[in-house]
Design a protein around this motif. Structure first.
Motif, short mmCIF file in Angstrom:
data_model
loop_
_atom_site.label_atom_id
_atom_site.label_comp_id
_atom_site.label_asym_id
_atom_site.label_seq_id
_atom_site.Cartn_x
_atom_site.Cartn_y
_atom_site.Cartn_z
N ASP A 78 49.75 28.68 43.16
CA ASP A 78 49.20 29.06 41.85
C ASP A 78 48.26 27.98 41.32
O ASP A 78 48.11 27.82 40.10
N GLY A 79 47.61 27.27 42.24
CA GLY A 79 46.64 26.26 41.84
C GLY A 79 45.25 26.85 41.72
O GLY A 79 45.03 28.05 41.98
N PRO A 80 44.26 26.04 41.36
CA PRO A 80 42.89 26.54 41.17
C PRO A 80 42.31 27.25 42.40
O PRO A 80 41.67 28.29 42.26
N ILE A 81 42.55 26.69 43.60
CA ILE A 81 42.00 27.31 44.81
C ILE A 81 42.67 28.65 45.08
O ILE A 81 42.01 29.66 45.37
N GLN A 82 44.00 28.69 44.98
CA GLN A 82 44.72 29.94 45.23
C GLN A 82 44.31 31.02 44.24
O GLN A 82 44.09 32.16 44.62
N ARG A 83 44.16 30.65 42.97
CA ARG A 83 43.74 31.63 41.97
C ARG A 83 42.33 32.12 42.25
O ARG A 83 42.02 33.31 42.09
N PHE A 84 41.46 31.21 42.68
CA PHE A 84 40.08 31.59 43.01
C PHE A 84 40.05 32.62 44.12
O PHE A 84 39.38 33.66 44.02
N PHE A 85 40.81 32.36 45.20
CA PHE A 85 40.79 33.28 46.33
C PHE A 85 41.54 34.58 46.02
O PHE A 85 41.22 35.62 46.58
N LEU B 16 40.27 38.17 46.65
CA LEU B 16 41.12 39.05 47.44
C LEU B 16 41.18 40.43 46.80
O LEU B 16 41.07 41.45 47.48
N ALA B 17 41.34 40.45 45.48
CA ALA B 17 41.49 41.73 44.78
C ALA B 17 40.22 42.56 44.85
O ALA B 17 40.28 43.79 44.90
N THR B 18 39.07 41.90 44.87
CA THR B 18 37.81 42.63 44.78
C THR B 18 37.11 42.83 46.13
O THR B 18 36.25 43.69 46.25
N ASP B 19 37.46 42.06 47.12
CA ASP B 19 36.68 42.10 48.36
C ASP B 19 37.54 42.27 49.61
O ASP B 19 37.27 43.15 50.44
#
Length: 248
Positions: free
Chosen positions: A153-160, A164-167
Protein backbone atom coordinates in the motif's frame (compact mmCIF):
# COMPACT_ATOMS: atom_id res chain seq x y z
CA UNK A 1 27.72 -12.12 17.69
CA UNK A 2 26.87 -9.57 15.01
CA UNK A 3 26.89 -12.28 12.33
CA UNK A 4 24.58 -14.55 14.34
CA UNK A 5 22.13 -11.66 14.86
CA UNK A 6 22.15 -10.97 11.14
CA UNK A 7 21.55 -14.67 10.41
CA UNK A 8 18.53 -14.79 12.73
CA UNK A 9 17.18 -11.63 11.11
CA UNK A 10 17.47 -13.31 7.71
CA UNK A 11 15.64 -16.39 9.07
CA UNK A 12 12.84 -14.14 10.28
CA UNK A 13 12.63 -12.34 6.94
CA UNK A 14 12.62 -15.64 5.04
CA UNK A 15 9.77 -16.96 7.19
CA UNK A 16 7.74 -13.83 6.48
CA UNK A 17 8.52 -14.03 2.78
CA UNK A 18 7.40 -17.67 2.63
CA UNK A 19 4.26 -16.95 4.63
CA UNK A 20 5.06 -18.92 7.80
CA UNK A 21 3.87 -17.84 11.26
CA UNK A 22 5.47 -18.32 14.67
CA UNK A 23 2.74 -20.83 15.45
CA UNK A 24 3.69 -22.98 12.46
CA UNK A 25 7.37 -22.78 13.40
CA UNK A 26 6.47 -23.86 16.93
CA UNK A 27 4.51 -26.85 15.66
CA UNK A 28 7.38 -27.83 13.40
CA UNK A 29 9.93 -27.61 16.24
CA UNK A 30 7.65 -29.19 18.83
CA UNK A 31 7.68 -26.04 20.99
CA UNK A 32 5.16 -23.53 22.23
CA UNK A 33 4.58 -20.35 20.25
CA UNK A 34 5.75 -18.34 23.27
CA UNK A 35 9.03 -20.27 23.28
CA UNK A 36 9.61 -19.52 19.60
CA UNK A 37 8.89 -15.81 20.08
CA UNK A 38 11.33 -15.77 22.99
CA UNK A 39 14.00 -17.48 20.88
CA UNK A 40 13.67 -14.77 18.22
CA UNK A 41 13.58 -11.88 20.68
CA UNK A 42 16.58 -13.20 22.64
CA UNK A 43 18.27 -14.46 19.46
CA UNK A 44 18.99 -17.84 21.00
CA UNK A 45 19.05 -20.55 18.34
CA UNK A 46 21.00 -23.77 18.01
CA UNK A 47 22.33 -24.62 14.57
CA UNK A 48 20.09 -27.70 14.53
CA UNK A 49 16.99 -25.57 15.04
CA UNK A 50 17.97 -23.14 12.30
CA UNK A 51 18.46 -26.09 9.94
CA UNK A 52 15.06 -27.45 10.97
CA UNK A 53 13.42 -24.11 10.19
CA UNK A 54 15.15 -24.16 6.79
CA UNK A 55 13.55 -27.56 6.16
CA UNK A 56 10.15 -26.06 6.97
CA UNK A 57 10.72 -23.42 4.28
CA UNK A 58 12.16 -25.98 1.83
CA UNK A 59 15.50 -24.14 1.90
CA UNK A 60 19.01 -25.51 2.16
CA UNK A 61 21.23 -24.01 4.83
CA UNK A 62 23.48 -22.82 2.01
CA UNK A 63 20.49 -20.87 0.64
CA UNK A 64 20.20 -19.14 4.00
CA UNK A 65 23.89 -18.22 3.97
CA UNK A 66 23.48 -16.82 0.47
CA UNK A 67 20.54 -14.70 1.65
CA UNK A 68 22.68 -13.52 4.57
CA UNK A 69 25.46 -12.43 2.25
CA UNK A 70 23.01 -10.60 0.01
CA UNK A 71 21.22 -8.93 2.92
CA UNK A 72 24.44 -7.39 4.16
CA UNK A 73 24.68 -5.05 1.20
CA UNK A 74 21.44 -5.16 -0.74
CA UNK A 75 18.26 -3.11 -0.40
CA UNK A 76 15.03 -5.05 0.17
CA UNK A 77 12.66 -2.07 0.22
CA UNK A 78 12.62 1.68 -0.25
CA UNK A 79 11.19 4.13 2.24
CA UNK A 80 7.80 5.76 1.72
CA UNK A 81 9.53 9.02 0.79
CA UNK A 82 11.82 7.33 -1.74
CA UNK A 83 8.92 5.61 -3.47
CA UNK A 84 7.07 8.92 -3.54
CA UNK A 85 10.00 10.48 -5.41
CA UNK A 86 9.66 7.81 -8.09
CA UNK A 87 5.91 8.29 -8.57
CA UNK A 88 6.32 12.07 -8.85
CA UNK A 89 8.74 11.69 -11.77
CA UNK A 90 7.43 9.32 -14.46
CA UNK A 91 10.73 9.34 -16.35
CA UNK A 92 12.61 8.42 -13.17
CA UNK A 93 10.13 5.60 -12.54
CA UNK A 94 10.55 4.25 -16.08
CA UNK A 95 14.34 4.29 -15.74
CA UNK A 96 14.09 2.64 -12.31
CA UNK A 97 11.83 -0.18 -13.51
CA UNK A 98 14.08 -0.69 -16.55
CA UNK A 99 17.20 -0.86 -14.38
CA UNK A 100 15.52 -3.34 -12.03
CA UNK A 101 14.87 -5.49 -15.10
CA UNK A 102 18.58 -5.46 -15.97
CA UNK A 103 18.39 -3.01 -18.87
CA UNK A 104 21.53 -1.18 -19.86
CA UNK A 105 21.58 2.56 -20.41
CA UNK A 106 21.86 1.88 -24.14
CA UNK A 107 18.71 -0.27 -23.99
CA UNK A 108 16.82 2.60 -22.38
CA UNK A 109 18.01 5.09 -25.01
CA UNK A 110 16.88 2.75 -27.79
CA UNK A 111 13.44 2.14 -26.35
CA UNK A 112 12.49 5.48 -24.80
CA UNK A 113 12.55 9.10 -25.90
CA UNK A 114 15.41 10.01 -23.61
CA UNK A 115 18.54 11.99 -24.30
CA UNK A 116 21.80 10.54 -22.93
CA UNK A 117 22.05 13.47 -20.50
CA UNK A 118 18.49 12.99 -19.22
CA UNK A 119 18.94 9.24 -18.79
CA UNK A 120 22.24 9.73 -16.98
CA UNK A 121 20.66 12.26 -14.60
CA UNK A 122 17.95 9.74 -13.68
CA UNK A 123 20.53 6.98 -13.14
CA UNK A 124 22.49 9.28 -10.82
CA UNK A 125 19.29 9.82 -8.79
CA UNK A 126 18.79 6.06 -8.56
CA UNK A 127 22.37 5.73 -7.37
CA UNK A 128 21.63 8.24 -4.60
CA UNK A 129 18.52 6.24 -3.69
CA UNK A 130 20.86 3.20 -3.42
CA UNK A 131 18.81 1.20 -5.92
CA UNK A 132 21.83 0.96 -8.21
CA UNK A 133 25.53 1.68 -8.30
CA UNK A 134 26.52 3.63 -11.38
CA UNK A 135 29.84 2.24 -12.56
CA UNK A 136 32.40 3.61 -15.05
CA UNK A 137 31.15 3.85 -18.65
CA UNK A 138 27.63 4.18 -17.24
CA UNK A 139 27.31 0.50 -16.45
CA UNK A 140 24.57 -0.32 -13.94
CA UNK A 141 24.99 -2.59 -10.94
CA UNK A 142 21.81 -3.38 -9.02
CA UNK A 143 21.95 -2.99 -5.25
CA UNK A 144 18.61 -4.64 -4.51
CA UNK A 145 18.09 -8.08 -3.01
CA UNK A 146 16.33 -10.86 -4.97
CA UNK A 147 13.40 -10.46 -2.58
CA UNK A 148 13.20 -6.69 -3.20
CA UNK A 149 9.60 -5.52 -3.17
CA UNK A 150 7.63 -2.31 -3.27
CA UNK A 151 5.97 -1.27 -0.02
CA UNK A 152 2.54 -2.73 0.76
CA UNK A 153 0.00 0.00 0.00
CA UNK A 154 2.93 2.31 -0.71
CA UNK A 155 3.16 4.99 -3.42
CA UNK A 156 4.43 2.58 -6.11
CA UNK A 157 1.82 -0.09 -5.38
CA UNK A 158 -0.98 2.49 -5.41
CA UNK A 159 0.33 3.92 -8.68
CA UNK A 160 0.33 0.54 -10.40
CA UNK A 161 -3.06 -0.38 -8.92
CA UNK A 162 -4.52 2.64 -10.66
CA UNK A 163 -2.96 1.49 -13.92
CA UNK A 164 -4.13 -2.06 -13.23
CA UNK A 165 -7.75 -1.02 -12.93
CA UNK A 166 -7.75 0.95 -16.17
CA UNK A 167 -5.34 -0.92 -18.43
CA UNK A 168 -4.05 -4.31 -17.29
CA UNK A 169 -7.31 -6.18 -16.64
CA UNK A 170 -9.18 -4.74 -19.64
CA UNK A 171 -7.62 -7.26 -22.00
CA UNK A 172 -8.64 -10.53 -23.68
CA UNK A 173 -5.62 -12.58 -22.49
CA UNK A 174 -5.76 -14.82 -25.57
CA UNK A 175 -2.14 -14.61 -26.73
CA UNK A 176 0.39 -17.45 -26.55
CA UNK A 177 2.29 -15.71 -23.73
CA UNK A 178 -0.82 -14.63 -21.81
CA UNK A 179 -2.94 -16.34 -19.20
CA UNK A 180 -5.88 -15.33 -17.03
CA UNK A 181 -7.23 -17.63 -14.33
CA UNK A 182 -10.24 -16.67 -12.24
CA UNK A 183 -10.89 -19.01 -9.34
CA UNK A 184 -13.84 -18.90 -6.98
CA UNK A 185 -14.48 -21.14 -4.00
CA UNK A 186 -14.97 -21.22 -0.26
CA UNK A 187 -11.94 -21.90 1.95
CA UNK A 188 -11.49 -22.36 5.66
CA UNK A 189 -9.18 -19.92 7.46
CA UNK A 190 -6.45 -22.57 7.69
CA UNK A 191 -6.58 -23.52 3.99
CA UNK A 192 -6.72 -19.85 3.03
CA UNK A 193 -3.38 -19.49 4.85
CA UNK A 194 -2.04 -22.57 3.03
CA UNK A 195 -3.00 -21.12 -0.34
CA UNK A 196 -1.42 -17.76 0.52
CA UNK A 197 1.87 -19.56 1.23
CA UNK A 198 1.64 -21.29 -2.13
CA UNK A 199 1.10 -17.93 -3.85
CA UNK A 200 4.17 -16.49 -2.15
CA UNK A 201 6.26 -19.50 -3.17
CA UNK A 202 5.05 -19.10 -6.74
CA UNK A 203 6.12 -15.45 -6.60
CA UNK A 204 9.56 -16.58 -5.42
CA UNK A 205 9.79 -18.99 -8.37
CA UNK A 206 8.89 -16.16 -10.75
CA UNK A 207 11.69 -14.02 -9.28
CA UNK A 208 14.15 -16.91 -9.63
CA UNK A 209 13.26 -17.27 -13.33
CA UNK A 210 13.70 -13.52 -13.81
CA UNK A 211 17.18 -13.82 -12.26
CA UNK A 212 18.02 -16.76 -14.54
CA UNK A 213 17.07 -14.78 -17.65
CA UNK A 214 18.63 -11.49 -16.52
CA UNK A 215 21.86 -12.15 -18.43
CA UNK A 216 20.09 -12.77 -21.75
CA UNK A 217 20.08 -9.99 -24.37
CA UNK A 218 17.09 -7.67 -24.09
CA UNK A 219 15.81 -8.91 -27.47
CA UNK A 220 15.29 -12.37 -25.93
CA UNK A 221 13.39 -11.10 -22.86
CA UNK A 222 9.82 -9.86 -22.81
CA UNK A 223 8.14 -7.75 -20.15
CA UNK A 224 5.90 -10.01 -18.09
CA UNK A 225 3.56 -8.83 -15.35
CA UNK A 226 1.86 -11.18 -12.91
CA UNK A 227 -0.91 -10.23 -10.51
CA UNK A 228 -1.51 -12.63 -7.62
CA UNK A 229 -4.40 -11.67 -5.38
CA UNK A 230 -6.63 -13.40 -2.87
CA UNK A 231 -9.48 -11.79 -0.95
CA UNK A 232 -12.94 -12.40 0.44
CA UNK A 233 -15.17 -11.66 -2.54
CA UNK A 234 -18.03 -14.10 -2.20
CA UNK A 235 -20.72 -11.81 -3.49
CA UNK A 236 -19.48 -9.13 -5.86
CA UNK A 237 -22.19 -8.11 -8.32
CA UNK A 238 -24.61 -10.56 -6.68
CA UNK A 239 -24.50 -8.79 -3.34
CA UNK A 240 -27.78 -6.97 -3.99
CA UNK A 241 -29.54 -10.36 -4.05
CA UNK A 242 -28.43 -11.31 -0.54
CA UNK A 243 -30.82 -11.38 2.35
CA UNK A 244 -30.18 -8.61 4.87
CA UNK A 245 -30.17 -11.20 7.66
CA UNK A 246 -27.68 -13.57 5.93
CA UNK A 247 -25.15 -15.26 8.26
CA UNK A 248 -22.04 -13.80 6.59
Amino acid sequence: MQQSSALIKVVKQALKQHGFTYQQVAQHLGLTEASVKRMFSQQQFTLARIESICQLMALDFTDLLRLLEQAQWQVTQLSEQQEQQLTEDLTLLVVAVSALNHWTMQDMLQWYQLTPTECLQKLIKLDRLKLIELLPQNRIKLKVAPNFSWRNDGPIQRFFQQQLATDFIHHRFNGDQECLLVLNGMLSVSNNAVFQRKLKRLANEFNELVQQDSQLPLSQRHGSSVVLALRDWRFGALQRLLRQDNPS
